[in-house]
Design an enzyme around this catalytic site. Structure first.
Site, PDB file in Angstrom:
ATOM      1  N   ASP A 130      -8.207  -3.010  14.569  1.00 16.51           N
ATOM      2  CA  ASP A 130      -9.604  -3.189  14.162  1.00 16.51           C
ATOM      3  C   ASP A 130      -9.763  -4.297  13.127  1.00 16.51           C
ATOM      4  OD1 ASP A 130      -8.397  -1.969  12.023  1.00 16.51           O
ATOM      5  OD2 ASP A 130      -9.684  -0.185  12.002  1.00 16.51           O
ATOM      6  N   ASP A 183       0.849  -1.194   0.000  1.00 16.14           N
ATOM      7  CA  ASP A 183       0.000   0.000   0.000  1.00 16.14           C
ATOM      8  C   ASP A 183       0.884   1.244   0.000  1.00 16.14           C
ATOM      9  OD1 ASP A 183       0.939  -0.258   2.667  1.00 16.14           O
ATOM     10  OD2 ASP A 183      -0.976  -1.028   3.358  1.00 16.14           O
ATOM     11  N   GLU A 240      -9.810  -1.050   5.418  1.00 20.77           N
ATOM     12  CA  GLU A 240     -10.453  -0.761   6.691  1.00 20.77           C
ATOM     13  C   GLU A 240     -11.727  -1.595   6.857  1.00 20.77           C
ATOM     14  OE1 GLU A 240      -8.678   0.759   8.642  1.00 20.77           O
ATOM     15  OE2 GLU A 240      -8.086   2.788   8.083  1.00 20.77           O
ATOM     16  N   HIS A 276      -8.000  -4.624  10.237  1.00 22.15           N
ATOM     17  CA  HIS A 276      -7.703  -4.317   8.838  1.00 22.15           C
ATOM     18  C   HIS A 276      -6.384  -4.955   8.404  1.00 22.15           C
ATOM     19  CE1 HIS A 276      -5.358  -0.717  10.436  1.00 22.15           C
ATOM     20  NE2 HIS A 276      -4.524  -1.161   9.509  1.00 22.15           N
TER      21      HIS A 276
END
Length: 261
Positions: free
Chosen positions: A136, A67, A143, A138
């Site tokens: 979380d 990314d 996300e 991801h």
């Protein structure tokens, strides 16, 4: 999905680096998908050590980026292209001609994301993709609520992710970009082998959801349950909420040594 529980980050780094070394011995021009952040650093240090000692030849390896931030100027120390140059490409003795990654400064960032998706396919796909996991759930910058079949695209970061990454920007969340280009969950699942590393107690809840919870977009990493060759490498703290931890330890201790991870 295989879960390997290791004593600490150093042991995990050595395990994953050896898996990469074995891959390069079988396929010298393998495409290695590399993540950024603090979690994979022990892998990169161990792999570079193997190259320096002559235990493995990485001269034909190709490095693929997971990314990238949108809008950071070329050469910015926290652009992921620059981070991977410092932490992976140069320590392995490679040049940037071995590097595959999107340009976060492109005028048309979605076109750049599409071009990177195409470039990965033209390179023959990723042989081993290393990923971390967010608190979380991801993976990459997919996300929660990301499509589990998503491809490389532009995403908006949550405030939680921006806050977590502010430590790389002098603790100033205002410096952390809002937009990124990221491989999609579906793109990651195309890799022949996916290795997820998790260290620290803060990752324990997300890891348990990934391994033992339902497959759901609220925890994008849970899509790895569908992968034909996914390996989870977690330290004791990150594995602390796994209900099947004892079984995972037993299974790894009794598997044939030739299988590797």
């Amino acid at each position: 999905m295989e879960v390997v529980i290791v004593p600490d980050a150093s042991a995990g780094g050595e395990l994953v680096a050896e898996a990469m070394a074995q891959l390069l011995r079988r396929k010298p021009d393998a495409v290695l998908g590399m993540a950024t952040g603090s979690t994979p650093l022990p892998v990169y240090e161990a792999l570079a050590g193997k190259v320096r000692s002559g235990a493995v030849d990485a001269s034909r390896a190709r490095i693929a980026q997971l990314d990238e931030y949108v809008g950071l100027p070329a050469g910015h120390p926290e652009s992921y292209r620059e981070v991977l140059r410092r932490q992976v490409v140069e320590p392995l003795g490679l040049g940037m001609d071995s590097f595959l990654g999107p340009d976060g400064t492109a005028e048309d960032v979605q076109a750049e994301a599409d071009a990177y998706e195409k470039a990965l396919a033209e390179a023959g796909g990723v042989d081993l993709q290393l990923v971390g996991i967010g608190v979380d759930g991801h993976i990459a910058f997919n996300e929660p609520s990301s499509s589990l079949s998503s491809r490389t695209r532009v995403k908006i970061l949550t405030e939680q992710t921006r806050a977590d990454n502010a430590r790389f920007f002098d603790g100033d969340i205002a410096q952390v970009p809002h937009q990124v280009i990221t491989q999609g969950v579906g793109t990651i699942l195309d890799a022949r082998h996916v290795v997820l590393m998790a260290t620290g107690e803060s990752k324990a809840e997300a890891l348990a959801a990934t391994v033992e919870g339902p497959i759901a977009a609220i925890c994008p990493a849970s899509a790895l349950q569908l992968h034909r060759h996914a390996t989870i490498v977690a330290d004791e703290a990150a594995a602390s909420q796994l209900k099947l931890a004892d079984y995972f330890r037993y299974a790894y201790a009794n598997k044939p040594s030739w299988q590797g991870i």
